[in-house]
Design a protein around this motif. Structure first.
Motif, PDB file in Angstrom:
ATOM      1  N   VAL A  77      -2.609  42.491 -36.210  1.00 22.76           N
ATOM      2  CA  VAL A  77      -2.366  43.929 -36.396  1.00 22.76           C
ATOM      3  C   VAL A  77      -1.599  44.173 -37.700  1.00 22.76           C
ATOM      4  O   VAL A  77      -1.925  45.071 -38.478  1.00 22.76           O
ATOM      5  N   ARG A  78      -0.582  43.320 -37.970  1.00 21.57           N
ATOM      6  CA  ARG A  78       0.227  43.538 -39.177  1.00 21.57           C
ATOM      7  C   ARG A  78      -0.571  43.276 -40.443  1.00 21.57           C
ATOM      8  O   ARG A  78      -0.246  43.799 -41.505  1.00 21.57           O
ATOM      9  N   ALA A  80      -3.836  44.012 -40.696  1.00 24.98           N
ATOM     10  CA  ALA A  80      -4.949  44.965 -40.830  1.00 24.98           C
ATOM     11  C   ALA A  80      -4.653  45.984 -41.922  1.00 24.98           C
ATOM     12  O   ALA A  80      -3.517  46.455 -42.048  1.00 24.98           O
ATOM     13  N   THR A  82      -5.596  49.119 -42.237  1.00 28.96           N
ATOM     14  CA  THR A  82      -5.207  50.432 -41.701  1.00 28.96           C
ATOM     15  C   THR A  82      -4.990  50.327 -40.202  1.00 28.96           C
ATOM     16  O   THR A  82      -5.578  49.471 -39.554  1.00 28.96           O
ATOM     17  N   LEU A  83      -4.150  51.212 -39.681  1.00 34.92           N
ATOM     18  CA  LEU A  83      -3.959  51.269 -38.228  1.00 34.92           C
ATOM     19  C   LEU A  83      -4.664  52.513 -37.712  1.00 34.92           C
ATOM     20  O   LEU A  83      -4.429  53.612 -38.207  1.00 34.92           O
ATOM     21  N   ARG A  84      -5.540  52.335 -36.748  1.00 31.84           N
ATOM     22  CA  ARG A  84      -6.260  53.478 -36.182  1.00 31.84           C
ATOM     23  C   ARG A  84      -5.485  54.023 -34.986  1.00 31.84           C
ATOM     24  O   ARG A  84      -4.901  53.256 -34.217  1.00 31.84           O
ATOM     25  N   SER A  87      -6.584  52.599 -31.695  1.00 29.25           N
ATOM     26  CA  SER A  87      -6.105  51.239 -31.446  1.00 29.25           C
ATOM     27  C   SER A  87      -4.659  51.259 -30.975  1.00 29.25           C
ATOM     28  O   SER A  87      -4.244  50.423 -30.160  1.00 29.25           O
ATOM     29  N   LEU A  88      -3.873  52.231 -31.479  1.00 33.58           N
ATOM     30  CA  LEU A  88      -2.484  52.329 -31.031  1.00 33.58           C
ATOM     31  C   LEU A  88      -2.435  52.827 -29.583  1.00 33.58           C
ATOM     32  O   LEU A  88      -1.624  52.364 -28.781  1.00 33.58           O
ATOM     33  N   VAL A  91      -2.970  49.896 -27.470  1.00 30.37           N
ATOM     34  CA  VAL A  91      -1.755  49.093 -27.264  1.00 30.37           C
ATOM     35  C   VAL A  91      -0.957  49.658 -26.080  1.00 30.37           C
ATOM     36  O   VAL A  91      -0.528  48.929 -25.186  1.00 30.37           O
ATOM     37  N   HIS A 135     -13.028  49.878 -29.777  1.00 32.22           N
ATOM     38  CA  HIS A 135     -12.302  48.995 -30.694  1.00 32.22           C
ATOM     39  C   HIS A 135     -13.223  47.867 -31.159  1.00 32.22           C
ATOM     40  O   HIS A 135     -13.272  47.550 -32.349  1.00 32.22           O
ATOM     41  N   HIS A 139     -15.054  46.986 -34.965  1.00 33.87           N
ATOM     42  CA  HIS A 139     -14.812  45.705 -35.638  1.00 33.87           C
ATOM     43  C   HIS A 139     -15.958  44.748 -35.382  1.00 33.87           C
ATOM     44  O   HIS A 139     -15.758  43.592 -35.077  1.00 33.87           O
TER      45      HIS A 139
END
Ligand code: HEM
Ligand code: HEM
Ligand code: MTE
Ligand code: MO
Length: 347
Positions: A77-78, A80, A82-84, A87-88, A91, A135, A139
């Motif tokens: 995750v760190r 990647a 971008t953070l979508r 996806s958050l 989590v 997700h 990907h």
């Protein structure tokens, strides 16, 4: 284009093992989550102690495996670009699912805002399914490669299974030591309730129908039976009602065996027996099971209460709670095999 991956590893050196985080971490999560959905679903269908013990053990192992892969996933995750938002959300939903699963096992049965921990657990899992699908679709560049099945990678996966197993054993041991609810749960994971305290339970959104107590006439494969008639033939039957929402209760019910009210000759011609509620809720059973299904009119000597299926409900030992059809209106003999039904009721 700069190689972000190389950059981020240079900036913050990680422990050797974690540097490998990446494609295989995600594949591992996919495998664990698929297994958790499958075993969770199976856990809801099983009632017999030995298979239930196995299924819930495997399920716990897979769930804890997701936790064990956490540190590797954090690296993914760190890294990647971008953070979508979805996806958050994913989590958060995974965290709720895992937390509720552990509360169910170690905290026991209880209702908070009308929901049991297991209902929250399965609710979160149901939200998880499309999120994981989405997700995964975002990907799709992920591929399974031959090297994934190399000896080294299989050994690494075996190491994970062992770690999850050790975690499971440690949790179970600690639960037993401190006398948590986990120590007294039965093979299906359910916790004991006194029968006087069982909640009137719907599978999804079925409601108590307006039935006129003793005036109801049941249609048992074409033959009308009144409630007093059935009650006159009732015998005591000791049975365990084991609801998938996380509780079970042992009790003595009074009922008529289904086989005693159905014509044996006609029964022999059929392939399954369908028990239908006044609400339309229905479950299908094998003809052979008719000896072990009771049309019950009383619980611990007292007439059934409306929420619990009055005037007549099915008592189905060896079947999970959702098979115990309440407010029985009729019983049908069918030429279809019993396996031809949705695994779970739809209402
Ligand atoms: C526990 C379940 C999972 C959670 C909570 C999760 C969460 C995340 C998050 C927050 C990211 C950062 C990028 C983004 O925001 O999309 C990410 C990246 C990624 N995830 Fe997941 N994920 C999970 C399972 C999976 C699974 C099962 C797959 C494979 C089908 C997967 C494939 C990927 C890939 C390939 C990336 C890297 C994207 C990039 O670097 O561009 N994830 N994940
Ligand atoms: C189809 C959806 C699911 C169903 C019906 C289901 C059902 C259950 C049941 C019945 C238990 C109690 C088992 C026991 O007492 O040992 C449980 C526990 C648990 N579940 Fe699930 N589950 C589902 C999805 C998931 C998913 C997707 C995960 C992982 C993210 C998960 C992780 C766990 C964990 C960690 C526990 C605690 C296990 C333990 O400590 O023994 N479940 N689940
Ligand atoms: N008609 C009908 N019967 C039903 C249900 C339902 O929703 N509708 N719920 C089932 C479920 S999930 C369980 S656990 C038991 C609960 O029985 P109780 O309400 O007496 O506790 O009834 C079963 N019979
Ligand atoms: Mo149930």
């Amino acid at each position: 284009m700069p190689d972000r991956r190389a950059e981020s590893t240079r900036r913050a050196p990680r422990p050797r093992g974690l540097r490998r985080a990446g494609r295989r971490t995600n594949l591992g999560l996919l495998a664990l989550l698929s297994g958790a959905f499958l075993s969770g679903g199976l856990a809801f269908c099983t009632a017999a102690p030995a298979p239930a013990q196995f299924v819930t053990f495997v399920h716990g192992l897979l769930g804890l495996g997701v936790v064990a892969l956490g540190p590797w996933k954090v690296v993914v995750v760190r890294r990647a670009p971008t953070l979508r938002l979805t996806s958050l959300v994913l989590v958060v939903v995974v965290a709720i699912c895992l937390a509720a699963g552990l509360v169910e096992v170690y905290g026991g049965f209880g209702l908070i805002g009308g929901f049991s921990p297991i209902q929250v657990h399965v609710g979160a899992a149901s939200v998880l399914l499309p999120l994981i699908g989405w997700h995964g679709v975002r990907h799709v560049k992920m591929r399974v490669k031959a090297v994934d099945a190399s000896r080294r990678n299989l050994l690494r996966s075996a190491g994970f299974v062992l770690a999850a197993g050790a975690g499971w054993t440690a949790l179970e041991g600690a639960g037993a030591l401190v006398g948590s609810a986990s120590a007294t749960r039965i093979a299906t994971g359910s916790h004991r309730l006194d029968v006087t305290r069982i909640p009137a339970t719907s599978w999804l959104w079925d409601r108590v129908p307006a039935l006129a107590g003793g005036d109801v006439t049941l249609d048992l494969a074409g033959t009308p039976w009144s409630v007093p008639e059935l009650d006159a033939h009732a015998v005591p039957v000791r049975a365990r009602l084991d609801c998938t929402s996380g509780w079970y209760a042992d009790a003595t019910w009074f009922g008529v065996p289904l086989a005693a009210v159905l014509d044996p000759a006609v029964l022999a011609q059929a392939r399954s027996v369908v028990v239908v509620s006044a609400t339309g809720y229905r479950r299908r059973f094998t003809v052979g099971a008719a000896d072990c299904l009771w049309l019950a009119t009383r619980l611990e000597g007292r007439p059934l209460r409306p929420g619990h299926g009055a005037p007549v409900r099915l008592v189905a030992p060896g079947h999970r709670g959702f098979g115990w059809v309440k407010w029985v209106a009729r019983v049908e003999l069918s030429a279809q095999p019993a396996c031809l039904q949705p695994p779970f009721p739809l209402q």
